[in-house]
Design a protein around this motif. Structure first.
Motif, PDB file in Angstrom:
ATOM      1  N   THR A  50       1.136  -5.979 -13.606  1.00  0.00           N
ATOM      2  CA  THR A  50       1.392  -7.152 -12.779  1.00  0.00           C
ATOM      3  C   THR A  50       1.183  -6.695 -11.340  1.00  0.00           C
ATOM      4  OG1 THR A  50       3.718  -6.764 -12.286  1.00  0.00           O
ATOM      5  CG2 THR A  50       3.214  -7.781 -14.412  1.00  0.00           C
ATOM      6  N   THR A  51       0.886  -7.609 -10.452  1.00  0.00           N
ATOM      7  CA  THR A  51       0.587  -7.213  -9.078  1.00  0.00           C
ATOM      8  C   THR A  51       1.680  -7.669  -8.128  1.00  0.00           C
ATOM      9  OG1 THR A  51      -1.763  -7.339  -9.543  1.00  0.00           O
ATOM     10  CG2 THR A  51      -1.121  -7.329  -7.230  1.00  0.00           C
ATOM     11  N   ALA A  52       2.265  -6.669  -7.429  1.00  0.00           N
ATOM     12  CA  ALA A  52       3.387  -6.957  -6.549  1.00  0.00           C
ATOM     13  C   ALA A  52       2.952  -7.118  -5.097  1.00  0.00           C
ATOM     14  CB  ALA A  52       4.403  -5.828  -6.644  1.00  0.00           C
ATOM     15  N   ASP A  53       1.843  -6.458  -4.720  1.00  0.00           N
ATOM     16  CA  ASP A  53       1.669  -6.337  -3.274  1.00  0.00           C
ATOM     17  C   ASP A  53       1.195  -7.634  -2.629  1.00  0.00           C
ATOM     18  OD1 ASP A  53      -1.278  -5.676  -1.911  1.00  0.00           O
ATOM     19  OD2 ASP A  53      -1.221  -5.616  -4.086  1.00  0.00           O
ATOM     20  N   PRO A  54       1.788  -7.950  -1.477  1.00  0.00           N
ATOM     21  CA  PRO A  54       1.497  -9.210  -0.784  1.00  0.00           C
ATOM     22  C   PRO A  54       0.039  -9.304  -0.316  1.00  0.00           C
ATOM     23  CG  PRO A  54       3.466  -8.163   0.119  1.00  0.00           C
ATOM     24  CD  PRO A  54       2.828  -7.175  -0.793  1.00  0.00           C
ATOM     25  N   ALA A  55      -0.593  -8.157  -0.014  1.00  0.00           N
ATOM     26  CA  ALA A  55      -1.991  -8.200   0.430  1.00  0.00           C
ATOM     27  C   ALA A  55      -2.872  -8.782  -0.672  1.00  0.00           C
ATOM     28  CB  ALA A  55      -2.472  -6.798   0.815  1.00  0.00           C
ATOM     29  N   SER A  56      -2.609  -8.410  -1.931  1.00  0.00           N
ATOM     30  CA  SER A  56      -3.370  -8.992  -3.047  1.00  0.00           C
ATOM     31  C   SER A  56      -3.051 -10.468  -3.192  1.00  0.00           C
ATOM     32  CB  SER A  56      -3.037  -8.270  -4.359  1.00  0.00           C
ATOM     33  OG  SER A  56      -3.386  -6.913  -4.284  1.00  0.00           O
ATOM     34  N   ALA A  57      -1.771 -10.808  -3.126  1.00  0.00           N
ATOM     35  CA  ALA A  57      -1.367 -12.217  -3.296  1.00  0.00           C
ATOM     36  C   ALA A  57      -2.121 -13.113  -2.317  1.00  0.00           C
ATOM     37  CB  ALA A  57       0.142 -12.355  -3.112  1.00  0.00           C
ATOM     38  N   ARG A  58      -2.288 -12.632  -1.092  1.00  0.00           N
ATOM     39  CA  ARG A  58      -2.969 -13.448  -0.079  1.00  0.00           C
ATOM     40  C   ARG A  58      -4.453 -13.649  -0.367  1.00  0.00           C
ATOM     41  NH1 ARG A  58       0.535 -10.630   3.521  1.00  0.00           N
ATOM     42  NH2 ARG A  58      -1.070  -9.070   3.916  1.00  0.00           N
ATOM     43  N   ASN A  59      -5.016 -12.844  -1.266  1.00  0.00           N
ATOM     44  CA  ASN A  59      -6.411 -13.060  -1.656  1.00  0.00           C
ATOM     45  C   ASN A  59      -6.541 -14.048  -2.812  1.00  0.00           C
ATOM     46  OD1 ASN A  59      -7.435 -11.376   0.311  1.00  0.00           O
ATOM     47  ND2 ASN A  59      -7.278  -9.549  -0.982  1.00  0.00           N
ATOM     48  N   PHE A  60      -5.386 -14.510  -3.313  1.00  0.00           N
ATOM     49  CA  PHE A  60      -5.396 -15.425  -4.458  1.00  0.00           C
ATOM     50  C   PHE A  60      -4.508 -16.647  -4.200  1.00  0.00           C
ATOM     51  CE2 PHE A  60      -6.761 -11.337  -5.940  1.00  0.00           C
ATOM     52  CZ  PHE A  60      -7.814 -11.641  -6.779  1.00  0.00           C
ATOM     53  N   HIS A  66       9.436 -10.922  -9.290  1.00  0.00           N
ATOM     54  CA  HIS A  66       9.280  -9.864 -10.289  1.00  0.00           C
ATOM     55  C   HIS A  66       9.429 -10.368 -11.726  1.00  0.00           C
ATOM     56  CE1 HIS A  66      10.318  -6.045 -12.396  1.00  0.00           C
ATOM     57  NE2 HIS A  66       9.434  -5.555 -11.546  1.00  0.00           N
ATOM     58  N   GLY A  67      10.515 -11.084 -11.990  1.00  0.00           N
ATOM     59  CA  GLY A  67      10.769 -11.577 -13.340  1.00  0.00           C
ATOM     60  C   GLY A  67       9.676 -12.510 -13.831  1.00  0.00           C
ATOM     61  N   ARG A  68       9.233 -13.380 -12.943  1.00  0.00           N
ATOM     62  CA  ARG A  68       8.199 -14.339 -13.293  1.00  0.00           C
ATOM     63  C   ARG A  68       6.868 -13.637 -13.569  1.00  0.00           C
ATOM     64  NH1 ARG A  68       6.766 -19.713 -13.145  1.00  0.00           N
ATOM     65  NH2 ARG A  68       4.663 -19.851 -12.303  1.00  0.00           N
ATOM     66  N   GLY A  77       4.469   0.312 -16.037  1.00  0.00           N
ATOM     67  CA  GLY A  77       5.600  -0.098 -15.193  1.00  0.00           C
ATOM     68  C   GLY A  77       6.894   0.623 -15.530  1.00  0.00           C
ATOM     69  N   GLY A  78       7.629   1.040 -14.517  1.00  0.00           N
ATOM     70  CA  GLY A  78       8.863   1.777 -14.738  1.00  0.00           C
ATOM     71  C   GLY A  78      10.120   0.924 -14.596  1.00  0.00           C
ATOM     72  N   SER A  79       9.962  -0.328 -14.192  1.00  0.00           N
ATOM     73  CA  SER A  79      11.128  -1.195 -14.049  1.00  0.00           C
ATOM     74  C   SER A  79      11.639  -1.598 -15.427  1.00  0.00           C
ATOM     75  CB  SER A  79      10.739  -2.451 -13.271  1.00  0.00           C
ATOM     76  OG  SER A  79       9.893  -3.259 -14.063  1.00  0.00           O
ATOM     77  N   ASP A  80      12.779  -2.257 -15.449  1.00  0.00           N
ATOM     78  CA  ASP A  80      13.332  -2.730 -16.704  1.00  0.00           C
ATOM     79  C   ASP A  80      12.367  -3.688 -17.408  1.00  0.00           C
ATOM     80  OD1 ASP A  80      15.967  -2.051 -17.820  1.00  0.00           O
ATOM     81  OD2 ASP A  80      16.090  -4.236 -18.106  1.00  0.00           O
ATOM     82  N   ASP A  81      11.839  -4.631 -16.660  1.00  0.00           N
ATOM     83  CA  ASP A  81      10.866  -5.569 -17.224  1.00  0.00           C
ATOM     84  C   ASP A  81       9.620  -4.835 -17.706  1.00  0.00           C
ATOM     85  OD1 ASP A  81      12.403  -7.862 -16.686  1.00  0.00           O
ATOM     86  OD2 ASP A  81      11.577  -8.078 -14.666  1.00  0.00           O
ATOM     87  N   GLY A  82       9.216  -3.820 -16.941  1.00  0.00           N
ATOM     88  CA  GLY A  82       8.046  -3.037 -17.303  1.00  0.00           C
ATOM     89  C   GLY A  82       8.245  -2.292 -18.613  1.00  0.00           C
ATOM     90  N   LYS A  83       9.422  -1.693 -18.764  1.00  0.00           N
ATOM     91  CA  LYS A  83       9.720  -0.968 -20.004  1.00  0.00           C
ATOM     92  C   LYS A  83       9.732  -1.916 -21.197  1.00  0.00           C
ATOM     93  CE  LYS A  83      12.573   2.546 -17.737  1.00  0.00           C
ATOM     94  NZ  LYS A  83      13.984   2.819 -17.384  1.00  0.00           N
ATOM     95  N   GLU A  84      10.220  -3.126 -20.958  1.00  0.00           N
ATOM     96  CA  GLU A  84      10.281  -4.112 -22.036  1.00  0.00           C
ATOM     97  C   GLU A  84       8.866  -4.521 -22.452  1.00  0.00           C
ATOM     98  OE1 GLU A  84      13.230  -4.213 -23.104  1.00  0.00           O
ATOM     99  OE2 GLU A  84      12.814  -5.648 -24.718  1.00  0.00           O
ATOM    100  N   LEU A  85       8.020  -4.728 -21.458  1.00  0.00           N
ATOM    101  CA  LEU A  85       6.620  -5.077 -21.744  1.00  0.00           C
ATOM    102  C   LEU A  85       5.945  -3.955 -22.534  1.00  0.00           C
ATOM    103  CD1 LEU A  85       4.335  -7.176 -21.125  1.00  0.00           C
ATOM    104  CD2 LEU A  85       3.798  -5.830 -19.087  1.00  0.00           C
ATOM    105  N   LEU A  96      15.474   0.789   2.174  1.00  0.00           N
ATOM    106  CA  LEU A  96      14.129   0.474   1.714  1.00  0.00           C
ATOM    107  C   LEU A  96      14.089  -1.008   1.341  1.00  0.00           C
ATOM    108  CD1 LEU A  96      11.629   2.300   1.267  1.00  0.00           C
ATOM    109  CD2 LEU A  96      12.147   2.164  -1.149  1.00  0.00           C
ATOM    110  N   PRO A  97      13.044  -1.732   1.755  1.00  0.00           N
ATOM    111  CA  PRO A  97      12.953  -3.144   1.356  1.00  0.00           C
ATOM    112  C   PRO A  97      13.026  -3.252  -0.175  1.00  0.00           C
ATOM    113  CG  PRO A  97      11.156  -2.558   2.844  1.00  0.00           C
ATOM    114  CD  PRO A  97      11.864  -1.287   2.506  1.00  0.00           C
ATOM    115  N   SER A  98      13.781  -4.186  -0.683  1.00  0.00           N
ATOM    116  CA  SER A  98      13.914  -4.290  -2.143  1.00  0.00           C
ATOM    117  C   SER A  98      12.642  -4.906  -2.702  1.00  0.00           C
ATOM    118  CB  SER A  98      15.128  -5.139  -2.511  1.00  0.00           C
ATOM    119  OG  SER A  98      14.866  -6.480  -2.264  1.00  0.00           O
ATOM    120  N   ASN A  99      11.856  -4.080  -3.380  1.00  0.00           N
ATOM    121  CA  ASN A  99      10.568  -4.511  -3.919  1.00  0.00           C
ATOM    122  C   ASN A  99      10.253  -3.598  -5.093  1.00  0.00           C
ATOM    123  OD1 ASN A  99       7.799  -4.678  -4.502  1.00  0.00           O
ATOM    124  ND2 ASN A  99       7.386  -5.471  -2.461  1.00  0.00           N
ATOM    125  N   GLY A 100      10.038  -4.180  -6.236  1.00  0.00           N
ATOM    126  CA  GLY A 100       9.825  -3.423  -7.474  1.00  0.00           C
ATOM    127  C   GLY A 100       8.695  -2.422  -7.392  1.00  0.00           C
TER     128      GLY A 100
END
Lengths: 451, 451
Positions: free
Chosen positions: A126-136, A144-146, A217-225, A324-328
């Motif tokens: 999944t893509t978290a970074d805002p620079a990518s989001a702005r290209n789409f 994160h959950g979504r 992915g190392g987050s909880d959601d990532g481990k579940e995936l 640190l800014p909270s960002n997965g």
């Protein structure tokens, strides 16, 4: 060869993980943008009988390109080019579920699997970074959950499409005029929260049935995936204890989805800086550090921390109260910051820690040192293999293949030649049957599609 | 070689345009699903010094796959594979603006242009068919006007992204530590009705600046899109008069956008059935017709007409009062139906007319006959070249290259060898400058992107 066998991938991270890699001897500074570089590295890995090469991805410029290469060339096109220039090695590319459509991804990876004779893996992110989001079309990162909800549904659709042609759907009866058995080509009729995809796929089932699904992915959601969909995981543990606990957790989570028998495989990230002596390896690390412009390091750190650059004093500790800014996407930075705090690092030392790796464990040392470490982790069950991230490419891989691989082979840990033809063969993964092939099935067959 | 030169593309439509192509001698029935088939055909076209090969696309099964091949393997992956196996020939693939994101398409085609050394073209289409729409979350086709609005905005974004790196943005100064001149990498900051794309692109400017933009739509909206964005058009005129009038219309429309100097090039579709005598060519056409199962033909016709199959009597005319469903994708069927009516065709004759072509003009005849026709159209200004659609592949192209091409060369109409290296070289198209390279420019440069 007998006994449990080690798996080795190499991450072709443009010129290598070090921001200064492109400035080192033996590296073409233009390599990151030249497909021949990727082909050359893949051939070296194939000479070393690696399981696979791996390409990360990002659909934006999200670093200081004035100072270092970025992820650039589109990975599936690069894989197709490498496939044409290699015979056996597996080929894994990243494609994001956040900014693609499942039908397009299913089709591109199935096509790659066909053209490579079954050597393809898909690293689902999944893509978290805002620079990518702005290209789409988005103004910031998706929640994160979504993102992970969408990713799980995306993976389910892609696998269903890969199954939608049964293996024996193609007939090709020239005399009788029957091309395909349409009763063996199935609509998937998916309707979910994020996607609605009717199917069937328009690509026949590929050599591996499914290209191998990989997840990192190392987050909880990532481990579940990973537990639910992945057949191999790129994990990022910093210590043996952490790795053992991760391995156990992954196993437990996978069992909940009825997955046993060592799936998903656990491939630990391993950044390497190799020298013929420990001192030489350390000098190489120093040289890489020295070649990273300070301006780059300070801008990067102030960006990560979200504070003014002026507040960072090179030979002092970090100012108090910095969060640190909270960002997965920042697990690594968070870990490094914690480490820096507990060790009382100055800003200069913190910068070195940040620049010296990619979020994965780094070993600096001799071939014996690295082989010993790999063996220890492997035998302890902390990893089924490693995803190597050389400091500099191609040289960092070349020295690994020429010096570490022979040691691993002598110890009976790693293959001396390929035994199979597909990535599944290399990884010891079973070929999945099509879900529609189980009799009796109730899936609707494709009855006379019309214009 | 002197004088105006002809351009020749070949459409690798799986096993050939005939629904029975896969059943003919010299054809591997599995060819449509085998990338080696596409490579083989491209090599034959390269031996014939063709300008380019062309791949159509459709992201669904929209025909009777029990009887005939469909568009299947994903075209950009197939192009990458062909690129690795050829040296000079241009490579054009279709990608729909209806079910993709502009950033992804810009990136994939720019990457292809890099890996092929500047041989790539993008055939920009919109997707009308409901089967595709259902694979991308829609219940039916998108409205025609809206599709083309989206396509025009899509093309504009893609071209802006291709421009966003100036040609000399890469520095690679190893000693000084400067990788890229970030002042020459520009955000595009596009905000439109359909898309919002910030940029910049993450791929450096490609060898051709822009991959060549091709367009094929015959509707009013399609012609407008071509006039504004295309550098070559695949046109579909049935007669010389129609073609001349189309050529004039295209020129006039392009001038409105300030485009002159023969751009876009007009490449007329030409389906070929070749024999060493006229009688042999006709026998070949008969053989192709005879090998198409009647069940296929009747199902297809009833589907196109939207009527019950039982109402179609093979040796009678069409029932009165039948209207073709109003759908922009059916121009060819409409033309065929009109032709059938004016000639008093029976259903059997109508089926032959429908199965005998792809919506493009078909010539059945000897090499001389075909070369004469090509020369006549070319000299009259009805076409700048032709997009060949052989009946059967590879055999139909092989015979064209071995028998028609030598005649065209003897007449001084067609090159005897490649003179340049890029598709733009072959087509005589200028390399576009980056819009950001014109001084003085006001575009915002990428200033220190951060994580």
């Amino acid at each position: 060869m007998s006994g449990r066998q080690l798996h080795l991938n190499v991450n072709i991270l443009h010129a290598g993980f070090s921001p200064a890699a492109w400035r080192m001897d033996g590296v073409d500074p233009h390599a990151a943008f030249d497909v021949n570089h990727y082909v050359q590295v893949a051939r070296i890995a194939e000479r070393g009988t690696f399981d696979a090469i791996f390409l990360a991805d990002q659909a934006a410029i999200a670093d200081r390109i004035d100072y270092r290469p970025i992820t650039s060339l589109e990975p599936t096109i690069v894989l197709a080019t490498i496939a044409a220039a290699t015979e056996r090695i597996g080929l894994i590319a990243t494609a994001s579920t956040s900014f693609n459509e499942p039908y397009n991804i299913a089709r591109r990876f199935a096509t790659l699997d066909h053209v490579s004779g079954g050597r393809i893996g898909w690293n689902i992110v999944t893509t978290a970074d805002p620079a990518s989001a702005r290209n789409f079309g988005l103004t910031g990162a998706i929640d994160h959950g979504r993102r992970y909800e969408r990713a799980a549904e995306f993976a389910e659709i892609v696998k269903a499409l890969w199954d939608s042609w049964e293996d024996d759907a193609f007939i090709g009866d020239v005399a009788g005029g029957r091309f395909v058995d349409a009763a063996k080509v199935h609509a998937i009729e998916h309707k979910g929260a994020h996607f609605s995809v009717h199917g069937p796929h328009n690509v026949p089932r590929s050599p591996q049935g499914h290209p191998v699904v990989v997840q990192a992915g190392g987050s909880d959601d990532g481990k579940e995936l990973a537990a639910r969909h992945a057949e191999a995981v790129f994990s990022a543990s910093q210590s043996l204890e952490e790795a053992l606990s991760y391995a156990q957790e992954l196993k437990t989570r996978a069992q909940i989805y009825g997955r046993t028998g060592g799936v998903p495989l656990n491939l630990a990230g391993l950044a390497t800086i190799i020298g013929s002596t420990e001192a030489e390896a350390e000098r190489r690390q120093e040289e890489l550090w020295d070649r990273i412009p300070l301006d780059y390091s300070l801008t990067r750190l102030s960006g990560v921390l979200g504070i003014d650059r002026e507040r960072l004093k090179l030979d002092e500790k970090l100012p108090e109260g910095i969060q640190l800014p909270s960002n997965g996407g920042h697990t690594f930075f968070k870990a490094t910051l914690t480490l820096a705090r507990s060790n009382g690092f100055t800003v200069r030392q913190l910068i070195r820690a940040l620049n010296g790796s990619t979020g994965h464990r780094t070993i600096v040392g001799t071939p014996e040192h690295i082989a010993d470490d790999i063996e220890r982790w492997f035998l302890a069950g902390a990893a089924d293999g490693f995803n190597l991230i050389p400091d500099v490419l191609p040289t960092g891989l070349e020295v690994f293949v020429d010096t570490v691989v022979p040691i691993l082979r002598r110890r009976g840990l790693f293959r001396t030649d390929y035994e199979g033809r597909t990535l599944r063969d290399h990884l010891g993964l079973a070929r999945p049957e099509s879900r529609f092939a189980q009799p009796p099935h109730k899936a609707p067959a494709l009855l006379g599609a019309t214009h």
